[in-house]
Motif scaffolding. Structure first.
Motif, PDB file in Angstrom:
ATOM      1  N   ARG A  36       0.806  -1.220   0.000  1.00  0.00           N
ATOM      2  CA  ARG A  36       0.000   0.000   0.000  1.00  0.00           C
ATOM      3  C   ARG A  36       0.836   1.266   0.000  1.00  0.00           C
ATOM      4  NH1 ARG A  36      -2.105   3.562  -1.238  1.00  0.00           N
ATOM      5  NH2 ARG A  36      -4.089   4.539  -0.660  1.00  0.00           N
ATOM      6  N   ALA A  37       2.047   1.210   0.555  1.00  0.00           N
ATOM      7  CA  ALA A  37       2.844   2.423   0.703  1.00  0.00           C
ATOM      8  C   ALA A  37       4.322   2.129   0.499  1.00  0.00           C
ATOM      9  CB  ALA A  37       2.618   3.040   2.084  1.00  0.00           C
ATOM     10  N   LEU A  38       5.046   3.161   0.120  1.00  0.00           N
ATOM     11  CA  LEU A  38       6.504   3.126   0.050  1.00  0.00           C
ATOM     12  C   LEU A  38       7.031   3.657   1.374  1.00  0.00           C
ATOM     13  CD1 LEU A  38       8.803   2.683  -2.222  1.00  0.00           C
ATOM     14  CD2 LEU A  38       8.943   5.171  -2.178  1.00  0.00           C
ATOM     15  N   VAL A  39       7.940   2.935   2.013  1.00  0.00           N
ATOM     16  CA  VAL A  39       8.491   3.345   3.306  1.00  0.00           C
ATOM     17  C   VAL A  39       9.852   3.986   3.093  1.00  0.00           C
ATOM     18  CG1 VAL A  39       9.214   2.579   5.596  1.00  0.00           C
ATOM     19  CG2 VAL A  39       7.255   1.496   4.482  1.00  0.00           C
ATOM     20  N   MET A  40      10.036   5.192   3.657  1.00  0.00           N
ATOM     21  CA  MET A  40      11.289   5.932   3.535  1.00  0.00           C
ATOM     22  C   MET A  40      11.825   6.287   4.915  1.00  0.00           C
ATOM     23  SD  MET A  40      10.549   8.555   0.324  1.00  0.00           S
ATOM     24  CE  MET A  40      12.193   9.295   0.503  1.00  0.00           C
ATOM     25  N   GLY A  41      13.154   6.391   5.030  1.00  0.00           N
ATOM     26  CA  GLY A  41      13.796   6.819   6.266  1.00  0.00           C
ATOM     27  C   GLY A  41      14.887   5.878   6.703  1.00  0.00           C
TER      28      GLY A  41
END
Length: 483
Positions: free
Chosen positions: A319-324
């Motif tokens: 559902r989402a792209l995770v960044m960090g």
């Protein structure tokens, strides 16, 4: 000789907070039945005899007279604290204080801490609180409270020392990684009214939601924030950034409800423990409030427990792209069991797993896109920040997912940092606006990771590290698989 058994509880509340600095949840209630000798799981007589012997020696020979109550409480605390960093015995006073914290309004500094090797380590300050405004950071070590050393003081007692009457001052002595001299920071205690969900428009059609912690109403407030942003976008959001950086966790149900806000179907999280009561599955019911619009989730080393559950669900479900940066790694379940003396036992009873079957415990969530500073000193500082896997007595949950690595790495300019926007960086007028409602004003000129996340959402090229070279590349977004 007797054996104790705990029947199946009628209700259960689970904790996802890190330590004792901020504990969210409510109690459970069930009876404890005592059975006569003959049950297979008998109490170990030799160990009980040794305990009785030590108890009598201490009571008779210790330099100061000591009450039975103090000795027994100490024995219980020692037994439970030897299990893992998150299990704890709560005295009646501590249990009462814990239940007060469930409404998101409490007195103190607004700081999440955990104990490790006799000192307090900061997991995260909470946005808009005295701790955040004073500049306390994830990874700071608190070594003194009002000039009194915390070495050897139980975690809960140290936390109680930081609480007090609103308006009274307190001085914390802090060691910060890569700084030689300790810092002496004086704060003023306050009634903490946590606005857990805040939102803003970053660009035409692109929204931003910041969740500072998970309270009982966070899931409902998140859906309201999406509806508010859709109105601002004239009925159609092109994309959303969900900022969970330095979010220390909170209530399980709130995390599940928040993930459900962005999913039509699919598994959110499941738990596994020793008993059948500990095995649970939480699935999305929908509908997706974003209608499939792309998402980016921002995390860092201060994102923990409920924040990791939400991140893991949105990542694994496509559902989402995770960044960090890799998250904290707190993936254990604490069940609160009231005791007959008015206290309670906060006991680790299960571990959390993401939809893909990956354990969160001691592993954390690995971002799809890692964001790291170019400066070697800042990279070393990030590497030194506290992680669950470094806590004394931590539970390990090895699995094949431990070898997962980011797909992309964005290297920040030398002048950039990976800080999280908080109310401490806003003007007094902006802070009043945040306190009065649910909006905030992120500063894209200072918050480089947020700026890059927006660029990814807008399908713009970002500086990606490939084979030692910087390459400007458009990072593809998930197509809301399973939606």
């Amino acid at each position: 000789m007797s054996t104790f058994r705990t029947p199946k509880p009628r209700s259960r509340t689970f904790f996802l907070g890190i330590g004792a600095g901020l504990v969210l949840g409510a109690g459970i209630s069930f009876a404890v039945t005592v059975y006569a000798a003959g049950d297979r799981n008998g109490i170990p007589l030799k160990q009980i005899q040794t305990f009785s012997q030590v108890f009598e020696i201490v009571k008779s020979n210790y330099v100061d007279p000591t009450s039975d109550k103090k000795l027994m409480n100490g024995a219980i605390e020692g037994m439970v604290s030897a299990l893992d960093p998150h299990s704890a015995y709560l005295t009646p006073k501590e249990f009462k204080a814990m239940k007060v914290l469930t409404n998101g309004k409490f007195g103190g500094l607004g700081i999440e801490v955990t104990g490790d090797h006799g000192v307090l380590k900061v997991v995260a300050p909470i946005d808009g609180t005295p701790a955040a405004k004073a500049g306390i950071r994830h990874g700071d070590l608190i070594i003194k409270i009002d000039h009194k050393a915390v070495q050897g003081i139980p975690l809960q007692k140290a936390v109680d020392m930081m609480r007090g009457k609103p308006g009274t001052p307190i001085t914390l002595t802090i060691l910060r990684p890569h700084q030689v001299q300790p810092l002496h920071i004086t704060l003023t205690r306050a009634i903490i009214r946590v606005q857990s969900v805040r939102s803003a428009m970053l660009a035409p059609g692109y929204g931003y939601i910041r969740i500072s912690q998970f309270q009982e109403n966070t899931g409902t407030e998140t859906r309201k924030a999406v509806e508010y942003l859709e109105q601002k976008a004239h009925g159609h959001l092109k994309g959303l950034i969900l900022d969970l950086r330095n979010n220390p966790g909170g209530v399980l149900d709130a995390g599940v409800e928040t993930a459900n806000t962005f999913l039509n179907k699919g598994l959110i999280v499941y738990t596994k423990g020793r008993t059948t009561d500990s095995d649970m599955r939480f699935s999305a019911q929908g509908p997706d409030a974003l209608h499939g619009a792309p998402m980016v989730v921002l995390v860092n080393g201060g994102s923990a427990s409920a924040a990791e559950i939400v991140t893991g669900a949105l990542k694994d479900d496509g559902r989402a792209l995770v960044m960090g940066q890799r998250s904290f790694g707190k993936g254990s379940v604490q069940t609160v069991i009231p005791l007959s003396n008015g206290g309670a036992l906060k006991l680790t009873t299960a571990l959390y797993y993401t939809p893909a079957g990956c354990s969160i415990q001691s592993q954390g969530i690995v971002p799809n896109v890692e964001v790291q500073p170019a400066n070697a000193r800042l990279r070393a500082l990030n590497a030194d920040l506290l992680k669950e896997s470094e806590l004394q007595g931590v539970l390990k949950a090895p699995d094949e997912c431990s070898k997962v690595t980011p797909q992309y790495t964005i290297v920040l300019p030398n002048s950039a940092t990976v800080s999280t926007p908080t109310a401490s960086t806003q003007s007094a007028e902006e802070e009043d606006a945040v306190a009065a409602g649910s909006t905030l004003k992120p500063d894209l000129t200072k918050d480089y990771p947020l700026r890059e996340a927006l660029a990814v959402l807008e399908h713009k090229a970002v500086p990606v590290q490939e084979k030692g070279h910087r390459v400007d590349r458009v990072i593809p977004l998930p197509k809301a698989a399973g939606q």
